[in-house]
Design a protein around this motif. Structure first.
Motif, mmCIF file in Angstrom:
data_model
loop_
_atom_site.group_PDB
_atom_site.id
_atom_site.type_symbol
_atom_site.label_atom_id
_atom_site.label_comp_id
_atom_site.label_asym_id
_atom_site.label_seq_id
_atom_site.Cartn_x
_atom_site.Cartn_y
_atom_site.Cartn_z
ATOM 1 N N TRP A 98 -6.147 3.014 -3.820
ATOM 2 C CA TRP A 98 -6.627 2.929 -2.478
ATOM 3 C C TRP A 98 -5.461 4.389 -1.587
ATOM 4 O O TRP A 98 -6.461 4.677 -0.866
ATOM 5 C CB TRP A 98 -5.142 1.242 -2.342
ATOM 6 C CG TRP A 98 -5.476 1.367 -0.919
ATOM 7 C CD1 TRP A 98 -6.189 -0.066 -0.244
ATOM 8 C CD2 TRP A 98 -4.237 1.776 0.251
ATOM 9 N NE1 TRP A 98 -5.633 -0.136 1.372
ATOM 10 C CE2 TRP A 98 -5.171 0.625 1.523
ATOM 11 C CE3 TRP A 98 -3.485 2.049 0.500
ATOM 12 C CZ2 TRP A 98 -3.933 1.009 2.819
ATOM 13 C CZ3 TRP A 98 -3.025 2.577 1.454
ATOM 14 C CH2 TRP A 98 -3.525 2.085 3.051
ATOM 15 N N HIS A 112 1.320 -1.217 0.381
ATOM 16 C CA HIS A 112 0.131 -0.050 0.050
ATOM 17 C C HIS A 112 0.919 1.721 -0.036
ATOM 18 O O HIS A 112 1.968 1.489 0.708
ATOM 19 C CB HIS A 112 -0.887 0.342 0.879
ATOM 20 C CG HIS A 112 -2.154 -1.399 1.524
ATOM 21 N ND1 HIS A 112 -3.037 -0.885 0.170
ATOM 22 C CD2 HIS A 112 -2.014 -1.808 2.027
ATOM 23 C CE1 HIS A 112 -3.686 -2.048 0.394
ATOM 24 N NE2 HIS A 112 -3.930 -2.216 1.869
ATOM 25 N N THR A 115 -3.804 0.216 -6.985
ATOM 26 C CA THR A 115 -2.813 0.991 -5.756
ATOM 27 C C THR A 115 -3.312 2.221 -6.170
ATOM 28 O O THR A 115 -3.061 3.008 -4.750
ATOM 29 C CB THR A 115 -1.368 0.764 -6.158
ATOM 30 O OG1 THR A 115 -1.114 -0.596 -6.795
ATOM 31 C CG2 THR A 115 0.137 1.904 -5.408
#
Lengths: 366, 366
Positions: free
Chosen positions: B261, B111, B258
């Motif tokens: 998020w 993350h 990616t």
């Protein structure tokens, strides 16, 4: 098909199933032995002049109207009016895909139009109740689509109309939004082109469908102000998981898709070769157009543009941070505003003899 | 993993891959040997005082800035400024999941936070270009998130900031909207928890993701006025099929996730224990907050509320019927307004010595 408990009187409360016979559909074909699920409150006057028709929205049934909108403390007062709430075709209570005898048959349920509902309702009211004039027709969202269809199609039968959070002609944006809702369901592999054995198999698709409602059904401000906390849910996800997801995952995918397809194509201009102004010009009812201030997909702007095309109409914006799903009556101030407006509308003297166009034909599609 | 042509210089135009070394991530762990894809235009002045940092949005790369926003006829004028456009981590050009050597590795990409990008960018500018003061940092949407992060985190390095169509603290509604975008991809069975062999396998999910953008990325009025026709597309579907779907289906699902998020969690108040006013109070830059009038998920209201918390700031609303995706520069009037505002901002004398808080620490997370 297995019984879906959600659509039973045990969950929805009492309603009567009334056969209106076969229905020729706007899209072609015939829907055989149509049954409308009808809930009535109050008593029809001897003059038959106190009837109110209530129509239902996408996913909605008569139950939410009974619980939130109708009662002696509301404008829709059964001590004064005979209130007939008719569940729309495909909503699970009236004739709907999930009632079919097999998954194949459910998947083959025909396309229904708002006009089909209104034709069915008119027949129901006339043949079953002897009602030919409505003191008021009202509904929210897809219910507003039906109210508009009534006012345009049967102007001499509608004295007053109130369209809450909906439009006479569905907008392109709304069409696209509804398509994503449909995609959420159809893209679930277990949906199987509508040939699932039980709605529970399509739970993932129904869940995504509910989440999509969570984004657009309320308003940016609803979430920003954590309005859900006032409703007893600590977090966004508790609200979505505890309210919207169980609400939608209880329902039948083909039923929802039947309504969604219908919603996408609601358009009174079908009667006038696509000319919306001419269609709305047919309306003789005293009409209140009642968008919800924070509605993200039936925005005030779109509703106001239609209202300006209706002769005897007023724009009455309902302030609600809840957006479109303010329709659920999540805020006391919402139903207070609706009641205030409907009381005012109902108090306006409108005589069936004083209509501007008494020569309007009820010609099907113009 | 197979090469995804979309992310090559053949499609994106020239850029330089610059290693900034290992990056300690806000969420924990280390991203090894981070490479930032950087495009520069113009020449750095001997005083190193004419540097402009441009950040990229969700799905965006330096190419759209080069093509729409940067040029001698624009405020971002390479004859005056040294313009550094840095592709965000995960966008496919800078270090990104799809560059992994196996599907398992791609699925395990860590993350990333907006703060990670900004730390990486600061290091790049300082170590590679010797730039410690920015005449301007600007970006749209997630690029605005990065601009805000810069202005809050490194106030003594940012003389001016312009946040276009984005917020300093992502809103709850935005979080939910982004989640539906992510769900569209993740619910595709062929996504396989991120372990697909090629992005082409996830075409259905990427297509639904594009359709979802079609609903909320533009505005109700964009569709109602058939704005797409002025762009050369006769129907809504031709526009969606011919523009948005090929745009998004070319991209890598894990790369998009990616970024999504990261977008969901953009929040400068991380630096101040959740206190947004205190975080925005750190900003010493002269700042223009530039929401797009019809933006459905970074609405003017949300941007204006943040602007009021920034001392030396002004609200400059960009009128565009295109809504959020007005960012693509679909209307000439859009880029004219952006240019006019950025020119005005750049013309305001701001000295690095005249900052109110020169003692601000760059302390990581406050």
């Amino acid at each position: 098909m297995p019984v879906n408990e959600y659509y039973t009187p045990e969950v929805q409360g009492p309603y009567e199933l009334i056969s209106i016979g076969d229905l020729e559909l706007e899209e072609g074909g015939v829907l055989k032995n149509v049954q409308l699920a009808v809930a009535t409150q109050g008593t029809l006057s001897p003059e038959r002049d106190n009837a109110i028709l209530v129509t239902t929205w996408y996913s909605g049934t008569h139950a939410i109207w009974r619980d939130v909108y109708i009662g002696e403390d509301h404008a829709l007062d059964p001590s004064k009016y005979f209130i007939v709430t008719v569940n729309q075709i495909g909503n699970g209570l009236s004739t709907s895909p999930h009632q079919a005898s097999s998954p194949d048959e459910a998947a083959a349920f025909p396309h229904i139009r708002i006009g089909d509902d209104v034709v069915a309702q008119e027949r129901l009211l006339r043949e079953h109740f002897g009602i030919t004039t409505l003191a008021l027709v009202t509904g929210g969202s897809m219910g507003a689509q039906q109210a508009y269809e009534w006012a345009v199609r049967f102007p001499d039968k509608v004295l007053r109309a109130a369209a809450i959070a909906g439009t006479a002609q569905n907008t392109p944006h709304d069409f696209l939004y509804t398509r994503t809702l449909m995609d959420e369901i159809r893209s679930d592999p277990r949906f199987a082109d509508g040939r699932y054995a039980s709605h529970t198999e399509v739970e993932q698709g129904l869940r995504r469908h509910a989440r999509n409602w969570g984004v657009t059904g309320f308003s940016t401000e609803f979430w920003k102000t954590q309005h859900h906390r006032g409703l007893g849910f600590e977090t966004m996800d508790e609200f979505l998981d505890g309210f919207l997801e169980p609400y939608f995952t209880a329902m039948d995918p083909n039923d929802l898709l039947t309504m969604a397809w219908k919603w996408q194509r609601g358009d009174v201009a079908r009667h006038t070769n696509g000319d919306l102004a001419t269609a709305l010009g047919r309306i003789t009812a005293r009409m209140f157009v009642m968008p919800i201030s924070e509605d993200m997909f039936f925005p005030v702007r779109d509703c106001a543009a239609e209202q300006r095309m209706i002769a005897d109409s007023e724009l009455r914006v309902i302030d609600s941070v809840s957006g479109h799903l303010g329709l659920f009556g999540l805020e006391p101030s919402y139903i207070e505003q609706v009641d205030r407006n409907l009381r005012e509308l109902l108090a306006i003297p409108v005589s069936a003899d004083a209509r501007r166009w008494t020569d309007t034909t009820d010609g099907y599609l113009g």
